[in-house]
Design a protein around this motif. Sequence first.
Motif, PDB file in Angstrom:
ATOM      1  N   SER A 153      -2.567  -1.384 -13.886  1.00 29.66           N
ATOM      2  CA  SER A 153      -2.079  -2.676 -13.400  1.00 29.66           C
ATOM      3  C   SER A 153      -1.645  -2.586 -11.940  1.00 29.66           C
ATOM      4  N   VAL A 154      -0.958  -1.513 -11.592  1.00 36.17           N
ATOM      5  CA  VAL A 154      -0.516  -1.324 -10.203  1.00 36.17           C
ATOM      6  C   VAL A 154      -1.726  -1.208  -9.283  1.00 36.17           C
ATOM      7  N   LEU A 155      -2.716  -0.424  -9.698  1.00 39.32           N
ATOM      8  CA  LEU A 155      -3.910  -0.249  -8.875  1.00 39.32           C
ATOM      9  C   LEU A 155      -4.728  -1.531  -8.785  1.00 39.32           C
ATOM     10  N   ILE A 209      -5.053   8.023 -16.462  1.00 40.70           N
ATOM     11  CA  ILE A 209      -4.021   7.105 -15.981  1.00 40.70           C
ATOM     12  C   ILE A 209      -3.707   6.131 -17.107  1.00 40.70           C
ATOM     13  N   ASP A 210      -2.500   5.626 -17.119  1.00 43.21           N
ATOM     14  CA  ASP A 210      -2.098   4.711 -18.192  1.00 43.21           C
ATOM     15  C   ASP A 210      -2.323   3.261 -17.771  1.00 43.21           C
ATOM     16  N   ASP A 224       0.821  -1.216   0.000  1.00 44.24           N
ATOM     17  CA  ASP A 224       0.000   0.000   0.000  1.00 44.24           C
ATOM     18  C   ASP A 224       0.854   1.265   0.000  1.00 44.24           C
ATOM     19  N   TRP A 225       1.922   1.255   0.777  1.00 42.08           N
ATOM     20  CA  TRP A 225       2.828   2.418   0.841  1.00 42.08           C
ATOM     21  C   TRP A 225       3.468   2.658  -0.528  1.00 42.08           C
ATOM     22  N   LEU A 240      -8.167  10.566  -1.516  1.00 45.76           N
ATOM     23  CA  LEU A 240      -8.602   9.771  -2.667  1.00 45.76           C
ATOM     24  C   LEU A 240      -9.242   8.463  -2.204  1.00 45.76           C
ATOM     25  N   HIS A 241     -10.380   8.125  -2.793  1.00 41.80           N
ATOM     26  CA  HIS A 241     -11.094   6.884  -2.514  1.00 41.80           C
ATOM     27  C   HIS A 241     -11.062   6.008  -3.758  1.00 41.80           C
ATOM     28  N   TRP A 242     -11.251   4.710  -3.561  1.00 42.33           N
ATOM     29  CA  TRP A 242     -11.303   3.807  -4.704  1.00 42.33           C
ATOM     30  C   TRP A 242     -12.439   4.172  -5.637  1.00 42.33           C
ATOM     31  N   ALA A 243     -13.525   4.707  -5.103  1.00 42.26           N
ATOM     32  CA  ALA A 243     -14.661   5.106  -5.934  1.00 42.26           C
ATOM     33  C   ALA A 243     -14.288   6.253  -6.878  1.00 42.26           C
TER      34      ALA A 243
END
Length: 152
Positions: free
Chosen positions: A116-118, A110-111, A53-54, A74-77
Amino acid sequence: MRPELNPGLRWGYVTTNVAALAEGPSQPKPNPDPPAPEEAVLVLNTAWQRDLDWGTFLFMTMVTGSRRGEMCALHWADINLDRLELVVKHSNDGRRIKDTKTHQRRKQAIDVITRSVLAATEPAPGSAARLSAVNSPATPSFSSGKPTAPPG
């Protein structure tokens, strides 16, 4: 001195608040010193080794260029992985959620690498988790005004 002289102006003891005419000293222009690409890679790799997460938080901060308060709010939504965009709506000053510095919402593209990271750290569907849970020991703390690494 301006506040101290205002009552005298209101009461008629003086005709002008001379402190209101004074100009403050000019502020030095910011001179940011971002890390070199090699340094950024080292920081991210170290962060990801310590905590997923960090590392993701630092990666998103570097990729989006958002202010730290915006990242903490920032929220996932706010992230749409299908449309490859995130919406910055709020800021977190450490005490409360508020408007962004410019008082405007903005969409950021975002690319696919960022997606992929998210996707690797996204919580289960239906979860109202924040991207950065500020009070969690596994995410950064900005109480001192500067980010600090999580314990571990």
